[in-house]
Design a protein around this motif. Structure first.
Motif, mmCIF file in Angstrom:
data_model
loop_
_atom_site.group_PDB
_atom_site.id
_atom_site.type_symbol
_atom_site.label_atom_id
_atom_site.label_comp_id
_atom_site.label_asym_id
_atom_site.label_seq_id
_atom_site.Cartn_x
_atom_site.Cartn_y
_atom_site.Cartn_z
ATOM 1 N N PHE A 180 -8.208 -6.049 -13.623
ATOM 2 C CA PHE A 180 -8.313 -6.443 -12.218
ATOM 3 C C PHE A 180 -9.760 -6.648 -11.770
ATOM 4 O O PHE A 180 -9.992 -7.135 -10.665
ATOM 5 C CB PHE A 180 -7.675 -5.376 -11.328
ATOM 6 C CG PHE A 180 -6.198 -5.174 -11.540
ATOM 7 C CD1 PHE A 180 -5.265 -5.818 -10.748
ATOM 8 C CD2 PHE A 180 -5.738 -4.321 -12.538
ATOM 9 C CE1 PHE A 180 -3.915 -5.631 -10.934
ATOM 10 C CE2 PHE A 180 -4.379 -4.125 -12.740
ATOM 11 C CZ PHE A 180 -3.463 -4.782 -11.940
ATOM 12 N N LEU A 181 -10.724 -6.246 -12.588
ATOM 13 C CA LEU A 181 -12.135 -6.322 -12.193
ATOM 14 C C LEU A 181 -12.616 -7.758 -12.226
ATOM 15 O O LEU A 181 -12.344 -8.512 -13.167
ATOM 16 C CB LEU A 181 -13.002 -5.473 -13.118
ATOM 17 C CG LEU A 181 -12.915 -3.958 -12.958
ATOM 18 C CD1 LEU A 181 -13.758 -3.281 -14.030
ATOM 19 C CD2 LEU A 181 -13.362 -3.529 -11.570
ATOM 20 N N ARG A 182 -13.376 -8.144 -11.203
ATOM 21 C CA ARG A 182 -14.024 -9.453 -11.146
ATOM 22 C C ARG A 182 -15.481 -9.236 -10.725
ATOM 23 O O ARG A 182 -15.836 -8.207 -10.156
ATOM 24 C CB ARG A 182 -13.328 -10.368 -10.131
ATOM 25 C CG ARG A 182 -11.860 -10.616 -10.417
ATOM 26 C CD ARG A 182 -11.638 -11.423 -11.688
ATOM 27 N NE ARG A 182 -10.222 -11.734 -11.899
ATOM 28 C CZ ARG A 182 -9.388 -10.990 -12.593
ATOM 29 N NH1 ARG A 182 -9.818 -9.852 -13.144
ATOM 30 N NH2 ARG A 182 -8.120 -11.339 -12.740
ATOM 31 N N GLY A 183 -16.306 -10.237 -11.001
ATOM 32 C CA GLY A 183 -17.716 -10.110 -10.681
ATOM 33 C C GLY A 183 -18.458 -9.185 -11.627
ATOM 34 O O GLY A 183 -19.560 -8.728 -11.300
ATOM 35 N N THR A 184 -17.895 -8.904 -12.781
ATOM 36 C CA THR A 184 -18.515 -7.979 -13.722
ATOM 37 C C THR A 184 -19.287 -8.745 -14.781
ATOM 38 O O THR A 184 -18.825 -9.764 -15.293
ATOM 39 C CB THR A 184 -17.459 -7.098 -14.414
ATOM 40 O OG1 THR A 184 -16.479 -7.951 -15.026
ATOM 41 C CG2 THR A 184 -16.781 -6.184 -13.427
ATOM 42 N N ALA A 185 -20.459 -8.233 -15.095
ATOM 43 C CA ALA A 185 -21.281 -8.816 -16.155
ATOM 44 C C ALA A 185 -21.053 -8.052 -17.458
ATOM 45 O O ALA A 185 -20.651 -8.613 -18.474
ATOM 46 C CB ALA A 185 -22.753 -8.787 -15.751
ATOM 47 N N TRP A 186 -21.310 -6.761 -17.425
ATOM 48 C CA TRP A 186 -21.097 -5.888 -18.580
ATOM 49 C C TRP A 186 -20.403 -4.619 -18.104
ATOM 50 O O TRP A 186 -20.443 -4.273 -16.919
ATOM 51 C CB TRP A 186 -22.424 -5.495 -19.226
ATOM 52 C CG TRP A 186 -23.154 -6.598 -19.915
ATOM 53 C CD1 TRP A 186 -23.052 -6.986 -21.225
ATOM 54 C CD2 TRP A 186 -24.141 -7.467 -19.328
ATOM 55 N NE1 TRP A 186 -23.895 -8.041 -21.477
ATOM 56 C CE2 TRP A 186 -24.581 -8.356 -20.349
ATOM 57 C CE3 TRP A 186 -24.690 -7.585 -18.054
ATOM 58 C CZ2 TRP A 186 -25.529 -9.335 -20.116
ATOM 59 C CZ3 TRP A 186 -25.635 -8.560 -17.814
ATOM 60 C CH2 TRP A 186 -26.050 -9.423 -18.841
ATOM 61 N N LEU A 187 -19.787 -3.901 -19.047
ATOM 62 C CA LEU A 187 -19.272 -2.563 -18.801
ATOM 63 C C LEU A 187 -20.041 -1.580 -19.672
ATOM 64 O O LEU A 187 -20.248 -1.819 -20.866
ATOM 65 C CB LEU A 187 -17.782 -2.472 -19.119
ATOM 66 C CG LEU A 187 -16.819 -3.212 -18.187
ATOM 67 C CD1 LEU A 187 -15.392 -3.086 -18.709
ATOM 68 C CD2 LEU A 187 -16.900 -2.658 -16.765
ATOM 69 N N ASP A 188 -20.486 -0.491 -19.058
ATOM 70 C CA ASP A 188 -21.105 0.614 -19.789
ATOM 71 C C ASP A 188 -20.109 1.758 -19.743
ATOM 72 O O ASP A 188 -20.100 2.544 -18.810
ATOM 73 C CB ASP A 188 -22.431 0.994 -19.127
ATOM 74 C CG ASP A 188 -23.195 2.042 -19.931
ATOM 75 O OD1 ASP A 188 -22.748 2.389 -21.042
ATOM 76 O OD2 ASP A 188 -24.229 2.529 -19.435
#
Length: 330
Positions: A9-17
């Protein structure tokens, strides 16, 4: 009811840490200035987007956040989660930061596709969501727009994250906006160009330059060469994507005032625009230049530098107009 995994559901994300949305590659931070690395840890522009079936009464969001100490000036700052549908705000719920908490946002009748803008203070990490009285599914994917800039792009002095000009322009164009604005940064750092080159994106925008007058003074010749180098590195990963170059907006003290190297913002702006136009003339046919100076007047500035909500809306309208012919599906 079981919590749904938030990642689809996440949007606007570049990377996940891990579970945390971040705005710089966690494996390549050693080359980043410390101030930009700190800003990149904030979830600026991150949204949760979903479809709600008719009859769904609310969405419940679970998250964790840092809790400021009692003497921290941010201790009284509440988290506000803003709900939007069809380009309009339809609700907001605020709560005090907590190590782990949940908020419930009532949904209007009829279902539909919704966006929840995540607050930025204390870098909350979305953990899960679930429907109240219905069902949720991830919103359809949209073309992805990478936007790099400084504190103006990050959204400073907008009253809510949803009012920052990249968020506004993205809604107008139907894009998945990835906000890569870093307050105090965007000084032409070439490692950032390499990060952008590695990120998936359908359209790109560069909106920097005002911090090249101050606090990191440069000359027009330096900025001209840096813009060309930055775009060259960016094009390694995105050779054919539409790329909009936005020169600095109005900054009254800098327009004719000279920085430590003797350059005015007017001269720097012209150098930046000239670099973009020269690259386009040399064969980069999908590189566009939007002069920033005409976009704002002094009444659109909240503090003499950053736009107020009206100023952010004016930038958004101009950027959306420039990008509309190049936006997939329009």
């Amino acid at each position: 009811m079981t919590w749904l995994d938030v990642r689809p559901f996440l949007r606007g994300t570049a990377w996940l840490d891990g579970a945390r949305p971040v705005r710089a590659d966690p494996g390549d931070l050693a080359r980043w200035p410390w101030d930009m690395a700190a800003r990149a840890a904030l979830p600026v522009g991150v949204r949760i987007e979903f479809r709600a079936a008719p009859g769904t009464r609310a969405v419940e969001l679970r998250y964790r956040a840092e809790v400021p100490g009692p003497d921290d000036p941010l201790a009284a700052l509440r988290h506000c989660f803003a709900l939007w549908r069809d380009g309009r705000p339809v609700g907001e719920v605020c709560a005090a930061p907590a190590p782990e908490a949940s908020v419930t946002l009532p949904l209007p009748e009829g279902g539909g596709t919704f966006s929840v803008y995540v607050p930025e203070a204390q870098a909350p990490v979305p953990l899960g969501l679930r429907a109240v009285g219905g069902a949720l599914s991830p919103a359809p994917a949209r073309p992805r727009w990478l936007v790099h800039g400084d504190s103006i792009t990050e959204g400073w002095w907008s009253t809510r994250p949803a009012h920052a000009w990249p968020a506004d322009a993205g809604r107008r164009l139907g894009l998945d906006t990835v906000n890569l604005g870093y307050a105090g940064g965007a000084r032409g750092e070439l490692p950032v160009a390499e990060h952008l080159a590695r990120l998936p994106g359908d359209l790109l925008t560069l909106a920097f330059g005002t911090n090249c007058w101050s606090p990191a003074p440069v000359t027009p010749e330096w900025l001209y060469a840096t813009v060309r180098a930055f775009v060259g590195l960016l094009r390694r990963g995105h050779p054919d994507a539409p790329l909009l170059l936005v020169s600095p907006v109005l900054r009254p003290e800098a327009e004719h005032g000279r920085n430590a190297l003797g350059a005015t913002l007017t001269e720097l702006r012209r150098a930046m625009e000239r670099a973009g136009r020269d690259l386009a003339a040399e064969g980069d046919e999908r590189l566009l230049v939007l002069p920033g100076r005409p976009l704002l007047r002094e009444e659109h500035l909240a503090d003499g530098l950053h736009p107020n909500d009206a100023g952010h809306a004016r930038i958004a309208a101009a950027v959306a107009e420039a990008l509309a012919p190049y936006t997939p599906g329009r």
